[in-house]
Design an enzyme around this catalytic site. Sequence first.
Site, mmCIF file in Angstrom:
data_model
loop_
_atom_site.group_PDB
_atom_site.id
_atom_site.type_symbol
_atom_site.label_atom_id
_atom_site.label_comp_id
_atom_site.label_asym_id
_atom_site.label_seq_id
_atom_site.Cartn_x
_atom_site.Cartn_y
_atom_site.Cartn_z
ATOM 1 N N GLU A 61 9.055 47.759 -38.723
ATOM 2 C CA GLU A 61 9.699 48.028 -39.991
ATOM 3 C C GLU A 61 8.687 47.141 -41.355
ATOM 4 O OE1 GLU A 61 13.011 49.412 -42.305
ATOM 5 O OE2 GLU A 61 12.517 49.566 -40.005
ATOM 6 N N ALA A 68 4.809 57.188 -44.561
ATOM 7 C CA ALA A 68 5.628 58.246 -44.509
ATOM 8 C C ALA A 68 5.267 59.465 -44.586
ATOM 9 C CB ALA A 68 7.061 57.746 -45.400
ATOM 10 N N LYS A 128 18.638 45.970 -41.790
ATOM 11 C CA LYS A 128 18.523 46.872 -40.713
ATOM 12 C C LYS A 128 19.237 46.683 -39.230
ATOM 13 C CE LYS A 128 16.042 50.836 -39.860
ATOM 14 N NZ LYS A 128 14.708 50.729 -40.189
ATOM 15 N N ASP A 161 9.798 53.464 -40.960
ATOM 16 C CA ASP A 161 9.153 53.756 -42.240
ATOM 17 C C ASP A 161 8.193 55.227 -42.368
ATOM 18 O OD1 ASP A 161 10.186 51.572 -43.398
ATOM 19 O OD2 ASP A 161 8.577 50.418 -42.920
ATOM 20 N N TYR A 216 26.055 29.670 -16.816
ATOM 21 C CA TYR A 216 24.625 29.038 -16.980
ATOM 22 C C TYR A 216 24.424 28.212 -15.665
ATOM 23 C CZ TYR A 216 20.748 26.049 -18.867
ATOM 24 O OH TYR A 216 19.706 25.719 -19.010
#
Length: 768
Positions: A137, A199, A95, A163, A40
């Site tokens: 998604e 799809a 996912k 999808d 940092y």
Amino acid sequence: MSNERKRREALVYHAKPKPGKIKVVPTKKYTTQRDLALAYSPGVAEPCLEIEKDADNAYKYTTKGNLVAVISNGTAVLGLGDIGPEASKPVMEGKGLLFKIFADIDVFDIEVDTKDVEKFIETVKNIAPTFGGINLEDIKAPEAFEIERRLKEELDIPVMHDDQHGTAIISAAALLNAVEIAGKKLEEVKIVVSGAGAAAVSCTRLYKSFGARAENIVMLDSKGVIRADRDNLTEEKQEFATARKIDTLEEAMQGADVFVGLSIADILTPSMLKSMSANPIVFAMANPNPEIDYKLAVDTREDLIMATGRSDYPNQVNNVLGFPFIFRGALDVRATKINEEMKKAAVIALANLAKKPVPEQVNIAYGETRLNFGPDYIIPKPFDPRLITEVPPAVAKAAMDSGVAKEPIQDWERYEVELYERMGSDNKITRLLQNRAKTNPKRVVFAEADHLDVLKAAQIAYDEGITTPILLGRREVILELMGEIEFENTDDILIIDPKSDEQKPQVDAYAEILFEARNRNGITLYEAQKLLRERNYFAAMMVKRGDADAMLSGYSRAYPTVVKPIIDIIGLAKGVTRVAATNLMSTSRGPIFISDTTMNIEPSAEDLFKIAQMTAYTVRMFGMDPVIAMLSYANFGTSSHPNAKKVKQAVKTLHEKCPDIMVDGEIQVDFALNRKMLQENYPFSKLAGLRVNTLIFPNLESANGTYKLIKELNKTDSIGPILMGLSKPAHILQLGASVEEMVNMVAVAVVDAQEKEKRKNQSIQAVE
């Protein structure tokens, strides 16, 4: 398992021990003030200034290059529909987990609270600088089409709505192979697509790009056949509208070659299937229940080639075959987009992989003698370890060839090695083990079934189809605990109390067998009867007599008190002089076997030779090729102490008597595990350039201490100790083992029983 218990287990899984499924882990040192000053202020200013000069330096100094956003607004979640952004978060985390374990890609899941297309696009564009790629998604159609199109056009990082394209890519690979097996041509086959969502549209477009003709395609939505003369068709539906004068699925199926289902369960009837052409191809991908039941379909047509979205039937169309590896390849060349060329490259890579000889590890995982390209194997299995070295390079090369790669790969061999390294500690070996156990479940005796955690492990193993348990202990206690955890007492589950009057005839029969075998070794009939009332002796005798296939014990009792009955009753396998044990550790560098962890205190050179032999057999049982380092404090003759010389002698014997085993030593553990150090210092070693997966230690305390140290310090999963050298399957749990560890050991016991049964059958066939 009751629906209510499934529900509770799912909720506990996501809530405990910490909520959620993914977390952020530091990748740099942070132990000293100097480390923190670099991480940092003030050190962080330097990379900031470099990135200010050139934004591409973010890939050099930050995680951007390996970071994907999984983004949804929760409008089309799994089979749940429009449940909103917060409710979609568990799916997005899931996912992210799959991205990590299959392709080592880091993920932030982001749930956007808007259904407005413009606001959604603006949000994603505003956060895009953080990420190397965007995985859209669970966004409903038709909005999903516009969102993806715009983001692909307006961002310079890979964007994909999984999808749409995931299912398209996997099913296209399956279709190419299925058409070939059926002896047909893609440009000639008649295709019926049931479903017109994101799809279905993406699948059909991809099929067309490989040669399927529009005039041969019929698509249906909930209103029936999408015809050119229908009103109010969306742009996507207009693209696939047919000129044929048909209205129903039944009409469309007559003479069809291919059925692609992305709709609802049980919509395809046997009569429709019978009306298809010869060698029909059916992809029934509705989940969890397909458009036609698999067994019903294959019973209806013997010439059928079928795929589903389910893992319990052949040819699973599973998106995990695609998205992790497609993004992996795209990220690794810093692709500015995922284009059609890259998607098609993934299709071809998957299709070709199914035609290659299948590794034994995959055959073992799926309980197959040999998976071969054909009607029941048209796409690779999700557990195939070659996916990460086949699909990403194909995608990366397509990105380079199509001009969207900003950092082309120069050294493909090195890239393949890097991909192997990414396979890491995702516990694939555990999934492989349990999957294999399910292919041929066995009867396992749980000798301590009146302990709650042992009973929970038996319950999970039973629910998962790994075993039919035999529960030993006080019947009333077991039944009470079963009621407490909702473990249904079905007819196929035996509950036995060896001390009960009810069990006395079996105890006496077993005692007669033990007395006959040991009456000249100091055992009286009375003593045999007394011993057989003890659970471990009773369990071992059940296995010995074939009344059970394997046994587990040791959760609540000291190791020596458990191992003695096993050795006394079951005994050693033919040719074995000592029992040994190995532990399988799921480490960050992949699975590593450690031997001997529990049995032989100070093994001789001959003992080490036999321990290595037995461990090599066990490693192969898990579908891996053993690469064995025989460990010492010395390297290749640097010490003449007897402790080093015995290891050297064991290696010499192994080289002479077992030339098929890849083994070398004596060697220090760091040289064994560090390939660069080994290659530079001992290039003559048989292990040079190889990844060692098996460590044989020179004595018990070093092996036992090492596996426990790895387990505790790194929170590494351990499977074991796995007993080696017994004539029948019996395994001992670690004292106080967790439920998860016990379930893994049930799977080990079942696989061990499968292997011993296979060897016995092979021996019988050889004699015949």
